[in-house]
Each structure stands twice: as structure tokens, then as C-alpha cells.
Write an enzyme that holds these catalytic residues in place. Structure first.
Site, PDB file in Angstrom:
ATOM      1  N   LYS A  57      28.751  47.345-117.239  1.00  0.00           N
ATOM      2  CA  LYS A  57      29.431  46.840-116.227  1.00  0.00           C
ATOM      3  C   LYS A  57      29.378  45.280-116.557  1.00  0.00           C
ATOM      4  CE  LYS A  57      29.728  45.747-111.400  1.00  0.00           C
ATOM      5  NZ  LYS A  57      29.488  44.437-111.612  1.00  0.00           N
ATOM      6  N   GLY A  80      17.549  44.774-114.929  1.00  0.00           N
ATOM      7  CA  GLY A  80      17.425  44.527-113.557  1.00  0.00           C
ATOM      8  C   GLY A  80      16.426  44.398-112.613  1.00  0.00           C
ATOM      9  N   SER A  81      16.665  44.555-111.492  1.00  0.00           N
ATOM     10  CA  SER A  81      15.834  45.067-110.356  1.00  0.00           C
ATOM     11  C   SER A  81      15.875  46.599-110.064  1.00  0.00           C
ATOM     12  CB  SER A  81      15.813  43.869-109.246  1.00  0.00           C
ATOM     13  OG  SER A  81      16.859  44.380-108.697  1.00  0.00           O
ATOM     14  N   GLU A  83      15.191  48.487-117.345  1.00  0.00           N
ATOM     15  CA  GLU A  83      14.247  48.268-117.941  1.00  0.00           C
ATOM     16  C   GLU A  83      13.706  46.988-116.301  1.00  0.00           C
ATOM     17  OE1 GLU A  83      14.420  44.892-121.627  1.00  0.00           O
ATOM     18  OE2 GLU A  83      13.490  43.587-119.390  1.00  0.00           O
ATOM     19  N   CYS A 107      11.524  37.557-118.606  1.00  0.00           N
ATOM     20  CA  CYS A 107      10.900  39.515-118.238  1.00  0.00           C
ATOM     21  C   CYS A 107       9.631  39.239-118.735  1.00  0.00           C
ATOM     22  CB  CYS A 107      11.996  40.751-118.629  1.00  0.00           C
ATOM     23  SG  CYS A 107      12.282  40.396-120.548  1.00  0.00           S
ATOM     24  N   GLU A 139       5.607  41.318-109.625  1.00  0.00           N
ATOM     25  CA  GLU A 139       6.444  40.280-110.374  1.00  0.00           C
ATOM     26  C   GLU A 139       6.938  39.476-109.310  1.00  0.00           C
ATOM     27  OE1 GLU A 139      10.249  41.643-112.344  1.00  0.00           O
ATOM     28  OE2 GLU A 139       9.565  39.375-113.492  1.00  0.00           O
TER      29      GLU A 139
END
Lengths: 501, 501
Positions: B191, B248-249, B272, B308, B397
């Protein structure tokens, strides 16, 4: 010198303390008498479930820092203390499970060997306990210097373990998951199986002695008794728990997974749920292995069909199988009946036999006599491959002494049956020639359906050795990536850490 | 000789065919112009999501049987074809992401090297591709003969991969998860991230060329374009998909996990999700490393804070830190502002800065000038350890150029802060003496909070090497047992099989 036999308390064990927990009582059950046993056990309270998890988390900080040598001595001490339980252990378990004494002796030996195998791996600092990968620094590398990195493994944290009814030693209180977790450096909170609470109490006495002998922190092990489902759900929801090991039914596994999915932090759930362990009998085997039918019947009848690796599905050529079928009928007709582990399992077995009998696609090949009304008697059914492909009922595990023979006409049909299988713990192939392209294709397809692919041998009996894998694609287990038997089982409860300098 | 630059189509790629999929359009975005780009892309239809998954499942049966040599050549061919995309790739990505050309060149090189590292491992048949454990038979063993067992690893099946916005090469279309899955023998349904659809199309052209060159089955790779969330949910719910890789989030990860939990078959979800990457600065480092403040600011400002592994939390002694703080102020005050990857990320950053500014526990230490209203300018805040321990906002974060300095008074307070940390991808320690018992205890505690423990170095920059681990305890990742970088990443997409003879 045998230890003094001490009466059972019926209590749980919370970080070194025996606790009644609540006044809610339950009783063990004698399958052979078909009646409850007299010893009362007590449901642990939910507060004490929390306390066990909290003590495990506090203890983790200490236990994770123990050397592999210290943990090795601890596991050997647990093995010693199981041996020291002597005859009382076998007697209590026999009463609770009706499993034959010889079988229980064997399973006890295997459980002790498993602890000692982990102890040896710890003493030798084998993988994954040692540094498994290392890359040297290169300060002169352009455009950036290359750091020094080492990959090592840390224990995950406190582990919840659920005992199985069918292996009261090897997959229960001090069984594979407990041994692997303690070896990895993880404290264990154990939920005892209601089918053998006395066995759990005795095994807990053994680890209690080992904890004291080795001066281990008390929170390294707790054992929870109880029949209230809330106990199990409270345990897997506890934020201190970082992984769950489970052996049991799909229904209970799904309920526990639903609770685990409500957690803020996702954790691994290692559920081993059972399997029909297909036996692929190639035409060659009907000629070359005249003993095959008797071997399969004997394997299926082991523990009265209550092995997770019991051969429940036999794929047999439709032609040339008369002698094979005759021997199946002979073996099954004369098989003695026996009870199963719990009244619930007896009921489920009766229900499954009724469904298979009523199913239009199946024929009853043979059945043994049922000597008592609460016994399960051996059954073998048969159907053709087309019916198997069309009938989902025929793909389901029957826990107990039952097998289904699926007759196939050719290798195309056999391949279709293999491709239609769900995930399995094991499959065996009889009469395969690896030089034969058709057989090779069947083996390749079958290997993607199973956790263990067996040539010419029965599936029952799981060797405890470093290269074993016990697990498989869903629904045989919930996490195909890991094993519950063998040294690799430690990986379930460890995770990588890269140290960069 | 550079390839001819071919116009973008805006289409998805379904098993070798470029497909528009639907008439629903969306557009890329130019962060530097703060306006949409002119090229239209099309939401793939849900039917074609299904088709991609079905083709992946059909292809798996072929692709899993390819030799490691063949897969090695395939991965090298993909690397070659990325190189052959030449400047067009860098230009399109720069336009879509505003990431500097030098950074993109570096990331492209790293992505190519990653593919070649897996190709080398395949060519050399390194673990976990080869037989990893083997136990020899002992036919004479009593009471039962010991079988011959070998432990090998099989690919899981088709893998869904979700690209990340912040690493358009290394963690996107042909990034780490795709490379690891293809190396393991798993087809990939990718995707594309809406923040760089043109980059995804170009990368897909590269793999399309490699598929043709190596005569791979077409279903080995599909790439889905789209902004409709249903596409992602349809993908992870598809029964053919056997694992999901995601960067991603937390919000998106939770939504995908909820869909995955409705599946009949549980599958691994490797998410992650980010990290504040604590920097533990011991008093010694304030003296011995005068360059530390500037290094930390530079590391935090890399990619305008969108790594990240960006250092977002600095634990600094409350006393003796004046020179350190002065240098932070100097570096941050003069830092140029820049835009972030997407308008959504710009808005989130502005909101987080507002919350930190309004928080009574924090002080603004320094900020850079904001040159355009859609830019993010560097911010450094500070607070004391007590406030940090009491305020959950300060543990979150901030994706973008922001760091929080937490001043601690002594090692007891520092330990309390470390124990209160959530799971992190990395942490660095500056000025530690491993002979010092207090430092040792801090390092031990910190190692249980992170996936990578770094001594004296910045966290930004993840070395692609066999001993790397990129992942960490929740919430930095959803599965602490695995890495998204390094050769061990192949294990994400493999599972054990025991072969018994």
C-alpha cells in the site's frame, strides 16, 4: 528415601505463600470412578491474581539479572524436586486423569529431561542466550564511520502459562512453557488446569523447594487454582504480563484472545489448539508396510486418543486397500473402551461421534465395545475425497479415540485433499519416494500445512530435542512462528536488543 | 546512459498490470510550495485489492519454491533497476517530500544496499535460510528409537506492506519490509503512502522491470494507490495475507490492528510506531564531550526532526550544565525552519508545540525563527524530573524538530525517569563508565526500555547490518520480537518446520 506424603491443601501459591484466596470451593474429578474427588480446592481471588502479577513484575528486575549458570542450577533443582515427589505424584495424577501409570512415568521423565535440557543449554550458554551476531566497527568508513554492533536477547517479562488437561506434566505446571520461560529469565504466573489441581499443587511444592534451595526470589513463580473464568481473564489482562502460553481448546483460546486484544499493550499469545494430524498413505505403503494399519490404530488409541498429535485423518488409496481396511476393523473391534480426562470431554466426544454417524457422507468402518456408559469407545469412519472436500464437519478434530479414513482415487485427488487441509501440528507420509516428482509435489504442499513433517513414522511422541518444532499454521496454533517444545521454545519469551558502541 | 523519462500514470500495479482501478482521484502535495501537485492518482478499487491478494496467494505456491540463488538474482535486479531510475526518482521524491537531494541520494543508496545485503545472504544461504538445527537418529535408543530431525524455515505467505512517509525509499515501496519478505520467499502487496505516490510508481516500475528480467511470476508484487481508508482495511482483512509490515502513526496502527483482530486467522502485525529516543547525559559527559550539545541539536534537526530515531528527550544534569544549555540555545536559535512531509504533520507539530508551550511544567529553552507560516521551526523545551514523572504529555513523541530537556538532580532521580519511560526504538548514553556500579544499573534498566542501546553516539542513522535491531518495546513497535532492519528482518516472514525421518 521417599519424602513424607503431606496432605494437599487446595490452596494457590502466590510468590512463596500458600493462600486459600476465597471460600469458593471446587473439586477434582476421578474419571475412572466418574465422580468428584473428596479434596476441596479454592478459587483464588482476583486481588491475589493481581498480587501474583505484581510480584512477578518486581521479581523480573532481579531474576532477569541472574546468570545463565544460576538459572541452570535452578532448573536442575526443579527437576530434582519433581523426582523427589516420588510415587505420590503418580498416584494423585493417575486418580485425577486415569492416564496409565506407565504413561505417567514416561511423561514425568520427559518433563524432567526437558528441564535438564534447558539447564544444559543455559550452562553451555547456547543460542539464543549468547550474543548471536556481531559486526565490527570501521571508524575509517566513508561517508560515515561504521559502529560496532552486537545482537543479544533479553527476556520479555512475566509470562502467564495455562496448563493442559491431556499432558498433566509435560504441558502443565512445570511443563514446556514454564521451563522455557524460566530458562529465558521470565517469572511465571501459572493457571492450574481444573482437571488436575492436586498434580498442580504437588508440582508447585517441587518448585517451591527448588526456589528455597537455590535462594531464588519468591515472585519467580505463582500457581493459581480456580474454576472461575474471571481468574484467567484477569491474568491475561494484567499489564505486568508480557506473554501468554496456552494449550487447550479453540473456544477458550478465542475467549482469552478477545481479552488480550483489549489490552493497551499487545502481547504474544502462544496457543496450541490441536490438530487432526493427517496420515498420507501412498499406494506403495499398502504393499511395503503391512503393519501400517495396526500401527495407526495403536497410535490413535494412545492415551485413548487424547494426544494433540493423535492421527485423526488417514488418506488411503480407494483401491488395493482391502487388507489395510481388514486390519483396521480387527484392531478397532477389539480395542477396549476407557473414560476420557473430564466429563466435558466425554460429552464432546459423544456429540462428535453422533454427528459423524448421522453425516450422510460417512460410513462407520469399525467401533470398539463401550464397556461403561461414561467411556469413549474407538471409532473409525470413512468417506470419499469428494465428500471430504465438501463437508466442513469432516475437517474438525475429534478429541478422543476416533479417526476418519478418506479414500482417494488418484494423486490429483490426493493433492486436492492436501490443499484443502487446515493448519496442522504434524502430518506423516507413508511410502513416499523423494525421487518421484509427484510425491515431491505432495510433500512440498503438505509442508505448508504443518509444523512437523514426518516420514514413515507415527505422529504421537514429540521428541524433546533442539531441532523439534511443536506448533503449526492456524488453527493448530495461534502463532506459527514459534514452538512449545525444544530449545527454540525459549525464543517465545525473548526479544532482540542491539548494543551499539 | 540515463533511461528515458516516462510520464507518470497515477495507476496502481496489480500483478504485472497497471490499473486505474476507479475514477476517484487524489493528488500528491508539494510541501515546499504548500500546494497540491498536478499529477492525478486514482484510488484502487476494493475488487482489485482482492485480486492483488488472490494473485499473491497463487504466486506464493510458485515463488516459495524458487531457489535462494534465483531470489538473490531477483533482489539484485531490483537494486539495479532502482539505480537505473536515475535522477527522475530523486526529482520526483524531492518534489513530494522536500527532503534534501543529498539525503535522498543517501537513502537511495541505503535502500539499494539493503536489497543487495539480502541478495548476498541468499546467495550464501545464510541463516535463517538454511537448516539451522539437526539432531541425528539413534535407532538403538531405549525405550524408543530416536528419530532424525531437522529444523528449517518456510516463508509465511503473502505479506502486506505499508509505506512510511518519512523514509520514501528505505521504509516504503521497495524498503526493508518488502526486501525481507521477497528474500524470505513471500509475495508482497504494497500500500503506497499518499505522501509520495509518484515515488511509489517509479519504484514499482523498477520492480516491474526486474520481474520481467528475472522471469518472476507477475503476482509476486502489487502496489496499491489510494487515499480511501477502506483499501488498507480490505488489504489486512484479506485471508490470503499472512503478515503485515507497517511504519506509521499509533492512530493508523490501532485502526489496522482492530481490523486484523476480526480475521478468522490471527496474523503477525509488525507496526513500527515511533519513539522519543532518550539521550542519557551523565555528568561526566558535560566535561568530556564539549561538542555534545551541538551534536544532539544536529541529530534532532536531521530531516527536520522527522527521523523515527530523532532524539526527542535529553536527560541532563540539573547542575553544571550551563555551557551545554548555552550551546543548545545557540544552535537552535540559528536553525533554519523548513516545512514537514505533509500538511497533516505540520498541523500536528503546531498543535504539539502549543501544548508544550501552554504546559505549566515546561520552559521554552530556545526556538528558531519560522520563515514561512507552513514551516516547522526548531523548539527545545525543558522541565525538571519531577514534572516529567507527573505529566504524561511530556512522554509523547513530537514528530518534527523538537526536543525536551529533563533536568535531573542525582542518579536516583535519573533512575526514576528511566523506569518511567515507555518502550523506545533506541536510547543513547553519554559519559557512562561500565565499571561504575551505578552506571551499570542505569544501563541495565535502560536496556529493557529499548530495541537498541547506543553508547556515546547519536541515534539517527540505522546501520544496515546483520546485528542491527530496529524495533522495540511497545509503543515504539507492536511486536518487540522482531526487527525491520538487518538480516534478521527475514525472520518476520518465516516460520519453523521440523522434518522428521
Amino acid at each position: 528415601m521417599p519424602h513424607t506424603q503431606q496432605a494437599l491443601s487446595g490452596y494457590s501459591y502466590i510468590a512463596g505463600q500458600w493462600q486459600q484466596g476465597s471460600s469458593e470451593r471446587f473439586y477434582g474429578f476421578s474419571p475412572v470412578q466418574n465422580e468428584p474427588l473428596s479434596q476441596a480446592y479454592y478459587d483464588i481471588s482476583l486481588d491475589l491474581v493481581d498480587a501474583a502479577c505484581e510480584r512477578a513484575a518486581q521479581t523480573f528486575v532481579i531474576y532477569r539479572q541472574t546468570s545463565t549458570q544460576v538459572r541452570s542450577e535452578f532448573l536442575n533443582a526443579i527437576a530434582d524436586e519433581i523426582e523427589a515427589l516420588g510415587e505420590q505424584l503418580l498416584e494423585v495424577t493417575h486418580q485425577e486423569t486415569n492416564l496409565p501409570m506407565a504413561r505417567l512415568q514416561g511423561e514425568r521423565g520427559r518433563t524432567i529431561n526437558q528441564l535438564r535440557a534447558f539447564a544444559d543449554a543455559l550452562a553451555q550458554n547456547l543460542a539464543p542466550l549468547h550474543i548471536s551476531r556481531e559486526d565490527l566497527a570501521d571508524p575509517a568508513r566513508q561517508p560515515l564511520p561504521k559502529p560496532h554492533t552486537k545482537l543479544k536477547y533479553l527476556p520479555l517479562g512475566p509470562v502467564a502459562v495455562f496448563g493442559a488437561s491431556n499432558f498433566p506434566y509435560a504441558f502443565s505446571t512445570l511443563g514446556g512453557d514454564t521451563a522455557a520461560a524460566l530458562a529465558a529469565g521470565c517469572p511465571v504466573v501459572m493457571k492450574s488446569h481444573r482437571a488436575h489441581p492436586g498434580t498442580s499443587e504437588l508440582m508447585t511444592r517441587a518448585i517451591d523447594k527448588a526456589i528455597q534451595r537455590c535462594d531464588m526470589p519468591a515472585g519467580v513463580f505463582s500457581m493459581l487454582q480456580g474454576v472461575n473464568y474471571d481468574i484467567s481473564h484477569r491474568l491475561v489482562a494484567a499489564p505486568q504480563i508480557k506473554a501468554v502460553g496456552f494449550t487447550g481448546s479453540m473456544g477458550v483460546a478465542k475467549a482469552l484472545m478477545a481479552t488480550i486484544q483489549t489490552r493497551a499493550e499487545p502481547i504474544p499469545f502462544y496457543g496450541e489448539l490441536g490438530s487432526i494430524n493427517p496420515q498420507v498413505i501412498l499406494p506403495e505403503a499398502l504393499h511395503s508396510k503391512p503393519e501400517l494399519a495396526e500401527q495407526l490404530c495403536a497410535s490413535m488409541l494412545m492415551g485413548n486418543g487424547q494426544f494433540c498429535t493423535s492421527p485423526g485423518l488417514w488418506l488411503v488409496p480407494a483401491t488395493g486397500c482391502d487388507a489395510f481396511m481388514d486390519k483396521v476393523i480387527e484392531s478397532i473391534n477389539t480395542a477396549p473402551s476407557d473414560t476420557l480426562l473430564t466429563p466435558g470431554i466425554v460429552r464432546s466426544f459423544a456429540h462428535a461421534i453422533e454427528s459423524l454417524t448421522e453425516c450422510k457422507a460417512t460410513t462407520l468402518v469399525a467401533q470398539g465395545a463401550r464397556q461403561r456408559d461414561f467411556h469413549a469407545n474407538a471409532h473409525v469412519f470413512s468417506c470419499d475425497a469428494k465428500a471430504f472436500l465438501q463437508t466442513s464437519l469432516l475437517h474438525e478434530e475429534v478429541f478422543g479415540p476416533c479417526a476418519l479414513i478418506v479414500h482417494y482415487t488418484d494423486s490429483v485427488q490426493l493433492m486436492a485433499v492436501i490443499n484443502a487441509l487446515e493448519g496442522q501440528l504434524t502430518a506423516s507420509v507413508h511410502g513416499a519416494d523423494e525421487q518421484n516428482d509427484e510425491h515431491q509435489a505432495l510433500l512440498e504442499a503438505l509442508s505448508y500445512k504443518v509444523g512437523r513433517l514426518i516420514f514413515e513414522q507415527m505422529p504421537t511422541g514429540v521428541e524433546v530435542c533442539p531441532s523439534m518444532n511443536h506448533g503449526g499454521p492456524f488453527p493448530s496454533s495461534t502463532d506459527v512462528r514459534s514452538t512449545s517444545v525444544g530449545l527454540e521454545a525459549m525464543r517465545r519469551f525473548m526479544r532482540p536488543l542491539c548494543v551499539q558502541k
